[in-house]
Scaffold this motif. Structure first.
Motif, PDB file in Angstrom:
ATOM      1  N   UNK A 111     -40.235  56.794 -70.006  1.00 17.35           N
ATOM      2  CA  UNK A 111     -40.423  57.611 -68.809  1.00 17.35           C
ATOM      3  C   UNK A 111     -39.283  57.390 -67.813  1.00 17.35           C
ATOM      4  N   UNK A 112     -38.893  56.140 -67.623  1.00 17.50           N
ATOM      5  CA  UNK A 112     -37.772  55.867 -66.707  1.00 17.50           C
ATOM      6  C   UNK A 112     -36.513  56.579 -67.166  1.00 17.50           C
ATOM      7  N   UNK A 113     -36.269  56.509 -68.460  1.00 20.22           N
ATOM      8  CA  UNK A 113     -35.078  57.148 -69.012  1.00 20.22           C
ATOM      9  C   UNK A 113     -35.129  58.662 -68.782  1.00 20.22           C
ATOM     10  N   UNK A 114     -36.306  59.259 -68.996  1.00 18.65           N
ATOM     11  CA  UNK A 114     -36.463  60.706 -68.772  1.00 18.65           C
ATOM     12  C   UNK A 114     -36.197  61.069 -67.311  1.00 18.65           C
ATOM     13  N   UNK A 115     -36.716  60.256 -66.391  1.00 17.34           N
ATOM     14  CA  UNK A 115     -36.551  60.569 -64.969  1.00 17.34           C
ATOM     15  C   UNK A 115     -35.115  60.330 -64.510  1.00 17.34           C
ATOM     16  N   UNK A 116     -34.528  59.210 -64.976  1.00 16.87           N
ATOM     17  CA  UNK A 116     -33.161  58.896 -64.550  1.00 16.87           C
ATOM     18  C   UNK A 116     -32.152  59.906 -65.085  1.00 16.87           C
ATOM     19  N   UNK A 117     -32.516  60.552 -66.164  1.00 13.95           N
ATOM     20  CA  UNK A 117     -31.648  61.591 -66.741  1.00 13.95           C
ATOM     21  C   UNK A 117     -31.427  62.734 -65.746  1.00 13.95           C
ATOM     22  N   UNK A 118     -32.420  62.948 -64.879  1.00 15.06           N
ATOM     23  CA  UNK A 118     -32.398  64.158 -64.043  1.00 15.06           C
ATOM     24  C   UNK A 118     -32.165  63.903 -62.562  1.00 15.06           C
ATOM     25  N   UNK A 119     -31.972  62.656 -62.168  1.00 11.39           N
ATOM     26  CA  UNK A 119     -31.784  62.385 -60.731  1.00 11.39           C
ATOM     27  C   UNK A 119     -30.514  61.560 -60.526  1.00 11.39           C
ATOM     28  N   UNK A 120     -30.030  61.537 -59.293  1.00 14.06           N
ATOM     29  CA  UNK A 120     -28.935  60.639 -58.905  1.00 14.06           C
ATOM     30  C   UNK A 120     -29.529  59.434 -58.198  1.00 14.06           C
ATOM     31  N   UNK A 121     -29.086  58.256 -58.575  1.00 13.13           N
ATOM     32  CA  UNK A 121     -29.597  57.031 -57.936  1.00 13.13           C
ATOM     33  C   UNK A 121     -28.657  56.697 -56.773  1.00 13.13           C
ATOM     34  N   UNK A 122     -28.799  57.475 -55.717  1.00 14.55           N
ATOM     35  CA  UNK A 122     -27.908  57.341 -54.559  1.00 14.55           C
ATOM     36  C   UNK A 122     -28.776  57.315 -53.302  1.00 14.55           C
ATOM     37  N   UNK A 123     -28.417  56.450 -52.368  1.00 13.25           N
ATOM     38  CA  UNK A 123     -29.152  56.358 -51.112  1.00 13.25           C
ATOM     39  C   UNK A 123     -28.648  57.442 -50.156  1.00 13.25           C
ATOM     40  N   UNK A 124     -29.427  58.526 -50.040  1.00  8.98           N
ATOM     41  CA  UNK A 124     -29.049  59.637 -49.163  1.00  8.98           C
ATOM     42  C   UNK A 124     -29.747  59.564 -47.812  1.00  8.98           C
ATOM     43  N   UNK A 125     -30.460  58.500 -47.552  1.00  6.86           N
ATOM     44  CA  UNK A 125     -31.291  58.460 -46.340  1.00  6.86           C
ATOM     45  C   UNK A 125     -30.460  58.568 -45.054  1.00  6.86           C
TER      46      UNK A 125
END
Lengths: 179, 146
Positions: A111-125
């Motif tokens: 599941x983590x792999x599926x989700x990380x495939x589609x998002x950027x792990x960047x702090x946009x706050x």
């Protein structure tokens, strides 16, 4: 017709949630994938409620595994329609990375792999106030501040898993906490 | 007879750790760790990549694992870092691992007991240099060829 599709999904939905905790894993993935792709707003909120309740209970791990597999099957419509819940879901999965339950661990990684495939792990706050955003975008950007916690904890969990998967212990060259 | 028995005993173990059979779930987890870790590093911002890479450096510097399972997983994680930022990752991995191999080879000559560390370091080095980038010519491997 759109209304026919909505009616069909609403009609099948109770059966689908009945299948959620059954032993038919392949059928479960297929059913939730199709229904969530057709009408994400009819399926995903209820699925997330079940997922969140399964996360909180320690006595029914099979419910958690079933929910993880179902969310994994709906990963694309989930990320597209409910991005504000993705970071929470990733954080909820971290305790499941445990060498004592290797099956649950495999489901969590998928599941983590599926989700990380589609998002950027960047702090946009920090950039949330620079332009006009709707409520979902504002919440999503604010929650992206949790990515640092997620990345740090995920790395530590992976290292702990590597250490515990060792066939035999060799040695450590001194103790260094990873924090 | 005793000679043959003792000789056989000294040259190989009866059960090799590399012969350990893993079940399907364990194999899936081993593959999934590397895959998920690579995706996380690939999608991370430079700041978060630095955070993870520093943790990975500390971990590699302070641990020795058997090469069959844990070493293999860790080698996959190191390879992920190299595939994303090859210059920076190789700048750390190649000098560090070459130094470790050299030290293990020296110890081996004297005491004949550094095989596990040598195997681990060689495994990691073999994984991190499998990349399609042209940075490897900057590193000097000649001293390892003796």
């Amino acid at each position: 017709m759109d209304s026919d599709i909505t009616e069909f999904v609403e009609a099948v939905k109770p059966v689908a949630f009945q299948v959620l905790f059954s032993a038919y894993e392949d059928e479960r993935r297929m059913v939730f994938n199709i229904l969530a792709t057709l009408r994400p707003k009819a399926i995903i909120p209820d699925l997330l409620k079940k997922f969140n309740s399964a996360v909180e209970t320690l006595t029914e791990p099979h419910r958690f595994t079933a929910c993880v597999a179902a969310v994994s099957a709906c990963a694309r419509p989930f990320v597209e329609n409910y991005p504000e819940h993705v970071i929470d879901t990733l954080l909820h999965l971290l305790p499941g990375i445990d060498v004592n339950d290797i099956g649950k661990c495999a489901d969590n990684f998928i599941l983590m792999s599926d989700l990380l495939e589609m998002i950027w792990v960047v702090d946009f706050s920090r950039y949330s106030s620079q332009s006009s955003l709707n409520e979902t975008e504002t919440v999503t950007l604010a929650k992206s501040s949790h990515f640092e916690t997620f990345v740090a904890e995920f790395t530590e969990k992976c290292f702990a898993l590597v250490e515990n998967r060792s066939v035999y212990h060799v040695k450590s060259l001194g103790y260094f906490p990873y924090k | 007879m005793t000679y043959f028995f003792s000789r056989r005993h000294q040259t190989r173990h009866e059960t090799d750790v590399m012969d350990e059979v893993l079940n399907d779930e364990e194999l899936a987890v081993d593959a999934a760790i590397g895959d998920t870790f690579q995706k996380m590093m690939l999608k991370s911002s430079p700041e978060l990549f630095t955070l993870v890479f520093n943790k990975l450096k500390t971990f590699v510097e302070t641990r020795v694992f058997e090469a069959a399972v844990s070493g293999n997983i860790l080698a996959g994680m190191c390879k992920s870092a190299v595939s994303i930022q090859p210059e920076r990752a190789l700048d750390f991995f190649i000098p560090h691992l070459c130094g470790r191999i050299e030290s293990a080879l020296r110890d081996r000559v004297g005491h004949q007991k550094a095989d596990i560390e040598l195997q681990f370091s060689t495994l990691l080095l073999s994984e991190v240099i499998v990349c399609k980038f042209n940075f490897l010519h900057e590193f000097d491997f000649e001293y390892l060829l003796f």
